[in-house]
Design an enzyme around this catalytic site. Structure first.
Site, short mmCIF file in Angstrom:
data_model
loop_
_atom_site.label_atom_id
_atom_site.label_comp_id
_atom_site.label_asym_id
_atom_site.label_seq_id
_atom_site.Cartn_x
_atom_site.Cartn_y
_atom_site.Cartn_z
N GLY A 185 49.69 14.59 -11.77
CA GLY A 185 50.63 15.31 -10.47
C GLY A 185 50.94 16.63 -10.49
N GLY A 187 49.52 19.46 -10.80
CA GLY A 187 48.64 20.49 -10.04
C GLY A 187 48.96 21.06 -8.83
N CYS A 190 47.69 19.38 -6.00
CA CYS A 190 47.71 17.82 -5.97
C CYS A 190 48.89 17.15 -5.39
CB CYS A 190 47.83 17.37 -7.55
SG CYS A 190 48.01 15.67 -7.85
#
Length: 351
Positions: A185, A187, A190
């Site tokens: 999570g 990124g 993301c």
């Protein structure tokens, strides 16, 4: 249900405390690392930065630019190149500077087996490093797949993930992974945390997972969450062996994405590999049983990636001088993190 009360930290929550140093110049710092991988027994020497296996980042053009940089940087090629193109690239360039990426689908396995039987592989210019990449590395199916690939070819260096907790790092290493990819999570494109509520602050994940991996002779790759060069220093300071970059390398000439012009400004489209755009492009759309867990953004065109690499490598060398680490290997031993409420002065913007 249970609650863990201990505070978990992200890159934004800490700074590295400076320490006395005998280093006279950034030129005196060696930011390369040398590793012998646990299972493959292959050796690595170079700067342990990996371009992420994403459209626009993990490209052939990026791999050629990294090779030109001559610092031993590597690129995880994205999963969607046709086998013919992959064989052509490896025949020309060899496999030292790239990670061949796969998921765990039947098509991925078929393509890998075809490559491993090819004349390119037999010539010694084929796959050396393999990245087995899924969003959720906690499934029994994924663990079994890692075992299967290790049994298929004991000489491949395997990086597998993603996970964020020590017990899963240990399981993957014991099942044949040389490197475990850490991050759920963090990124820039993301949306897993938004869509699922699942994740783990990246710095704490690195610290805890590195401790688990190193106890078994394995390594970790911190994947996601770096937005500025200082974040790489924090990742290595927390114990990461490799750092994988996506958004920090996106938008450059090497993206192999169409550059669009709007109002006199050039942009490149950048999207997460679980986004609607990525799934539409590569799989014909979002399957009815799932939701998109990535977003698509326009980022300013950034020119050649060489300038970004100079900033990243220069910032890392400078971080080492601030704590007296003559080699990157020493950075984690020389790092003391201090908790902070503010990172930078933003009165004139965030640049």
């Amino acid at each position: 249900m249970r609650i863990e009360e201990g505070v978990k930290l992200d890159f934004k929550d800490v700074l590295i405390r400076p320490k006395r140093s005998t280093l006279a110049s950034r030129k005196d710092v060696d930011i390369s690392r040398e590793f012998t991988f646990k299972w493959s027994a292959r050796r690595f020497k170079g700067v342990p930065i990996i371009a992420a296996n994403m459209d626009g980042v993990g490209t052939f053009a990026m791999a050629e630019a990294f090779e030109k940089n001559k610092n031993g940087l590597t690129v995880a090629l994205h999963k969607h190149y046709p086998i013919k193109d992959l064989l052509g690239f490896f025949k020309k360039n060899g496999g030292k500077s790239v990670w061949y990426s796969i998921g765990i689908t039947d098509d991925d396995q078929k393509k890998l087996k075809e490559f491993l039987k090819s004349d390119v592989q037999k010539s010694g210019k084929g796959i050396e490093k393999l990245c087995i990449d899924v969003a959720n590395g906690y499934s029994e199916q994924f663990v079994d797949f890692v075992k299967k690939i290790r049994d298929l070819d004991s000489g491949l260096t395997i990086m597998a993930g993603n996970v964020v907790t020590g017990e899963m790092v240990e399981e993957l290493i014991l099942c044949g992974a040389d490197v475990v990819k850490v991050g759920i999570g963090p990124g820039s494109v993301c949306t897993t945390r938004k869509m699922t509520g699942v994740g783990y602050p990246q710095l704490s994940a690195i610290i805890e997972c590195a401790d688990a991996a190193h106890g078994l002779g394995g390594l970790i790759c911190a994947d996601g969450g770096c937005t500025v060069p200082g974040d790489l220093a924090k990742a290595y300071g927390g114990g990461a062996d490799f750092v994988m970059l996506g958004g920090m390398l996106a938008g450059h000439d090497q993206a192999e994405q169409k550059i669009v012009k709007e109002g006199g400004t050039k942009y490149v489209q950048f999207y997460g590999m679980s986004s609607k755009d990525a799934m539409t492009k590569h799989k014909g759309g979002v399957a009815e049983y799932r939701a998109s867990e990535g977003k698509s953004v326009k980022i300013s065109y950034r020119g050649d990636v060489a300038g970004a690499l100079q900033d990243i490598l220069g910032g890392l060398r400078s971080a080492c001088t601030y704590v007296g680490a003559r080699r990157l290997k020493e950075l984690s031993k020389r790092t003391t993190f201090i908790r902070v409420t503010q990172q930078i002065n933003t009165v004139f913007g965030n640049e």
